[in-house]
Design a protein around this motif. Structure first.
Motif, short mmCIF file in Angstrom:
data_model
loop_
_atom_site.label_atom_id
_atom_site.label_comp_id
_atom_site.label_asym_id
_atom_site.label_seq_id
_atom_site.Cartn_x
_atom_site.Cartn_y
_atom_site.Cartn_z
N UNK A 2 24.15 7.86 19.55
CA UNK A 2 24.75 7.43 18.29
C UNK A 2 24.96 8.61 17.33
N UNK A 3 23.99 9.49 17.24
CA UNK A 3 24.12 10.66 16.35
C UNK A 3 25.28 11.55 16.78
N UNK A 4 25.40 11.74 18.11
CA UNK A 4 26.48 12.58 18.63
C UNK A 4 27.85 11.97 18.39
N UNK A 5 27.96 10.63 18.58
CA UNK A 5 29.24 9.96 18.35
C UNK A 5 29.64 10.03 16.88
N UNK A 6 28.65 9.81 15.98
CA UNK A 6 28.94 9.90 14.54
C UNK A 6 29.41 11.31 14.18
N UNK A 7 28.73 12.32 14.74
CA UNK A 7 29.11 13.71 14.47
C UNK A 7 30.52 14.00 15.01
N UNK A 8 30.81 13.49 16.21
CA UNK A 8 32.12 13.71 16.82
C UNK A 8 33.24 13.09 15.98
#
Length: 409
Positions: A76-82
């Motif tokens: 989730x953190x990676x998707x939000x950052x992306x």
């Protein structure tokens, strides 16, 4: 026979299209400019769509998707950052493309650089999101979307698109290995990635070819339109020339008899409507035959041209002057009384008497006789009767020794 005719027309059309494509391809500056503008416009609209969509995804992942495991939290953190990166980049690219499109002169190299940056970003971010998705799923849809979007949105030369997508696949493959531990799924995604790359290359080539064909057709239409405009201009010029030849005396450029009578008829209609009278003057060059006999007919023709020039230059712009025949000329003075018409005729007589006509380098002096009459709209067959009176006045001038003005009131 009918089939052969259709086949032949198709062959000719295809040959012309290929020739047009070769000509266009040989003009790299035209292609670069046309496609650079098109790519910037498409990028601008893509940015308008991508930014709010990614923003919606960020909100969804922040508030509506719950996570428990370490992998899900990282995912989730990676998707939000992306998606945050997509929002920021989309805004930046949208602003840059808008600015470049609004500039008076487009910098082609800068436009190409922006295009390749956008393509690289989309493909890499697609591969990154797929890599993050492998933490929780085997889905590779983001990479498929990235390849499809770049292929359909941007116009890329085939010779460039192939290495771009191959490079994208290498990045995709390397990133995929970081998070996908299942060898079977990894192998499946790698194979599917090759298919996706193939689709991207295929769509890119099709789009390139279609755009080249459209450019060729548009250029062809523009050329045909330009030729048609030139032909129309030439036709209009020739029509005006024919109208001039039909309306004017070829030697002097003055109105011929038929055109003069047509204009007089029109003037009579105006005279009836606004209730005014006009004046007609008949002019005859004195002893013109002597000029022909002494200097020759070409010299006589030159004298007629100079004489016509004097009449035109000494009269008002809207006064009507015509060559009635031989050395006889006729003048219509709209809204001029016989009294004032006599003054005009007398002024013309004096100018002609003083003028030094030049024939074959020799100065020739001539005079002219004038007959003046009123043109009244109240008469039936007004012009014919006016002409008869002016002709009689001219006859009186000749009988009186020529080089004078006579009026029949």
């Amino acid at each position: 026979m009918k089939f052969d005719g259709i086949k032949k027309r198709f062959f000719i059309k295809n040959k012309l299209l290929k020739k047009g494509i070769r000509n266009i391809l040989s003009q790299n500056s035209i292609i670069n400019k046309e496609f650079a503008i098109s790519n910037l416009r498409r990028l601008y609209y893509l940015a308008l769509i991508a930014a709010p969509m990614s923003l919606i995804n960020i909100i969804k992942f922040l508030f509506f998707i719950g996570v428990e495991s370490r992998e899900e939290i990282l995912w989730r953190s990676g998707i939000i950052a992306a998606h945050s990166t997509i929002v920021a980049t989309a805004i930046m690219l949208g602003a840059i493309s808008s600015h470049m499109l609004n500039k008076e002169k487009l910098n082609i190299l800068s436009a190409i650089a922006v295009k390749f940056f956008a393509i690289a970003f989309i493909l890499i971010i697609g591969a990154v999101i797929v890599t993050l998705d492998q933490l929780v799923t085997s889905n590779i849809t983001p990479f498929l979307i990235a390849c499809t979007v770049t292929a359909l949105v941007f116009i890329i030369r085939p010779i460039v698109s192939i290495p771009i997508y191959l490079a994208a696949y290498i990045i995709y493959d390397l990133l995929l290995r970081l998070t996908q531990r299942n060898k079977v799924i990894l192998a499946s995604n790698q194979v599917n990635g090759i298919t996706i790359i193939g689709i991207g290359i295929c769509l890119s080539i099709i789009l390139w070819k279609n755009n080249i064909n459209n450019l060729v057709q548009r250029r062809y239409i523009e050329q045909q339109k330009k030729k048609l405009e030139e032909l129309n201009a030439e036709l209009e010029y020739k029509n005006k020339k024919l109208e001039h030849l039909a309306a004017c005396d070829s030697m002097t450029g003055l109105l011929n008899r038929r055109e003069f009578e047509r204009i007089v008829s029109h003037e009579l209609s105006r005279m009836r409507r606004y209730e005014y009278t006009s004046c007609v003057i008949i002019v005859d060059i004195d002893f013109f035959k002597k000029v022909n006999d002494e200097y020759g007919h070409p010299a006589g023709d030159e004298l007629l041209r100079q004489f016509s020039f004097i009449l035109k230059s000494e009269l008002r712009e809207f006064d009507i002057v015509g060559r009635w025949g031989g050395e006889e000329f006729i003048i219509l003075l709209p809204d001029v009384s016989v009294f004032d018409g006599r003054k005009v005729a007398e002024r013309l007589r004096q100018v002609i008497e003083k003028y030094n006509f030049t024939i074959n380098g020799r100065v020739v002096k001539i005079t002219a006789s004038f007959g003046v009459a009123e043109l009244s709209y109240e008469e039936t067959e007004a012009f014919n009767k006016c002409y008869d009176r002016a002709d009689k006045a001219l006859y009186m001038a000749k009988k009186s020794g020529r080089n004078c003005v006579k009026v029949i009131w």
